[in-house]
Every structure is written in C-alpha cells, then in structure tokens.
Design an enzyme around this catalytic site. Sequence first.
Site, short mmCIF file in Angstrom:
data_model
loop_
_atom_site.label_atom_id
_atom_site.label_comp_id
_atom_site.label_asym_id
_atom_site.label_seq_id
_atom_site.Cartn_x
_atom_site.Cartn_y
_atom_site.Cartn_z
N LYS A 53 0.84 -1.20 0.00
CA LYS A 53 0.00 0.00 0.00
C LYS A 53 0.87 1.25 0.00
CE LYS A 53 -3.79 -2.42 2.07
NZ LYS A 53 -4.34 -3.07 3.25
N GLN A 97 -5.32 -1.86 9.14
CA GLN A 97 -5.17 -3.19 8.57
C GLN A 97 -5.83 -4.25 9.46
OE1 GLN A 97 -3.84 -3.87 5.55
NE2 GLN A 97 -4.28 -6.04 5.82
N ASP A 120 -11.69 2.24 3.26
CA ASP A 120 -12.03 0.81 3.18
C ASP A 120 -13.51 0.63 2.89
OD1 ASP A 120 -10.17 -1.28 3.44
OD2 ASP A 120 -9.81 -0.80 5.56
N1 GUN Z 1 -7.21 -7.26 5.52
C1 GUN Z 1 -7.46 -8.02 4.41
N2 GUN Z 1 -8.11 -7.28 3.48
C2 GUN Z 1 -8.27 -6.05 4.01
C3 GUN Z 1 -8.88 -4.86 3.51
O1 GUN Z 1 -9.41 -4.78 2.39
N3 GUN Z 1 -8.84 -3.80 4.36
C4 GUN Z 1 -8.28 -3.84 5.60
N4 GUN Z 1 -8.32 -2.75 6.36
N5 GUN Z 1 -7.72 -4.95 6.09
C5 GUN Z 1 -7.72 -6.04 5.29
#
Ligand code: GUN
Length: 294
Positions: A53, A97, A120
Amino acid sequence: MAAKVISGKEVAAEIRKELTVQVAELKEKGIVPGLGVVLVGEDPASVSYVTSKAKGCQEIGMFEETVKLAKDTAEEDVLKVIDRMNHDPKISGILVQLPLPAHISVEKVIGFISPEKDVDGFHPVNLGKLLRGEECPLPCTPHGVKQLLVRSGNDPAGKHVVICGRSNIVGKPLAAILMQKAAGANAVVTVVHTGAKDIKHYTLQADILVAAMGIPHAITADMVKEGTVVVDVGVNRVPDDTKKSGFRLAGDVDYEPIAEKASFITPVPGGVGPMTVTMLLYNTVEAAIRLNQA
Ligand code: GUN
C-alpha cells in the site's frame, strides 16, 4: 474450452496510470491525496499488504504515512492514532489493517474512523449507504472484482453471480455492490456459505462464480459449469519447502482443471490481489476530492 486469463496486474496498471494523471492534476490545484495506514502487530501477510500500500501511494505521487504499533498496544492508543489522523489535513484516507489482535474491537476501531476518510468503506455509515445504493467508497477487494469483470468485457448486468463466502470484507459488500441497479452491476446475486447443504447445487448455476472462502482449492472442477467466468479472491499461504519464503500462494479454486472449463479466470497471484491496493488508491483520491469540496 480454455479460459482467457483476466490479468489483475494489467487492469491494475491501467487504473494506476489513470490515477497518476489525476493526482498530478490535483497537485496543480494544491490538493495532495494522503493515505494513513495503521498496522497493529506483525502478522506477515498484513506486513506485506501494508508495504505494498505504501509503495503504491509513492508510485502514483500520493502522500503516505504508516503507523506501526506493537501487537499488545491498548485499544485506546489505537483510537488515539485514528483520532489524530481524523484531524490531520494531510490525511485524506485512513486504513486500519485487519485482522486486529483479539483484545481490540474491530467494530469500535472501524466506527471511530471519520466516515469521510474511511477508504475501506467499512464504516457502518458507508455500508448503510452502499446497501441503499447511495454514493460511498466501495470496499476495495469487491470494487476490484467489479472492475475486473467490467474491464474484461464481463459486465455482470443480468447475469447470475454466485459468491462463495460471506465475509464482511468481501462476500457481503460484493453482493451489495453487484445487486444494485447501477452501471457495472444489476446482477442476480446468490451468496453461498457454510450453512448451505449442497454448495455445488448453487455454483453450477453461476454465470459468474466468485470464490472468497479463504480455503485453498475449495472450488473443484465438478462445481463449475462450462463457460462460467471464475474470479478467485483467495490468497492462501500454503507451506512449500521449494520456496525461499517457505510458502506459496494458492487460490480458492483448483485452477488448472477449472481453466479448462471456464470462459474467463483470474489467476493467483496476479488476479484480484493487485486490484485491492489499486482500488484503495482510487478511494483515497476520491476522498481527497470530496474533502476539498466540503
Ligand atoms: N485485511 C485483508 N483485506 C483487508 C482490507 O481490504 N482492508 C483492511 N483494512 N484490512 C484487510
């Protein structure tokens, strides 16, 4: 029939090119989109996602800040970081996350993020808007699946989409997105889960089959009808001594035999994976635009 491979890498690169131009134009107007990422603990898959990211932000010219916290960090201290980011004008989007350590409430943390900065799309306000068909940030992995379908010429409109898996991150929001009366959606959606007596009964009816169960090779060739479009959301780490890392990535579908029957298929890796980060960048740019219009 040998399936055409839908390359998430190529579609993601196409979208990132569009975003790079958009970010440069915003910068000329004095707007710099910024992503704040919070990582609690050192789960290897999460560390890997967070790194990609940060890299993605840098590549398209966005500001990025990652806060890494120890796995025993108190919930209150996680909330303090979010509160600071909620008020930081350099941050247009916040991502915590997941998964979080068990002593931290996911609901509390997600609910604490300002809905305007929830890139998200997990905040209850945004999920409510999604279900009602109102404008909102679309959760990144489901949004990536939609883009892969539309950009590969497989518009879901009028098709029967069978989604295997009902997670809050993929299955449920994907169903909400694809059932809307909207461009790139308007599908008939079935969500299959562990409560189903006969999963195959449903998967055999799919025009588009999305596997998002988190179980390696759970979808086998006998569960897929000829000509189905197959999207594999699984990114399972399977032990593999021949790899330096000690593992390889396996999808939720049994790729080789299913590729013989499907019309289109996404690979793992290189399918849905690269799309998730890309749609996060997209949501952050959109959030920056909205925040500057307010
Ligand atoms: N963990 C796995 N996929 C995601 C996601 O799309 N967003 C977040 N915040 N955590 C994750």
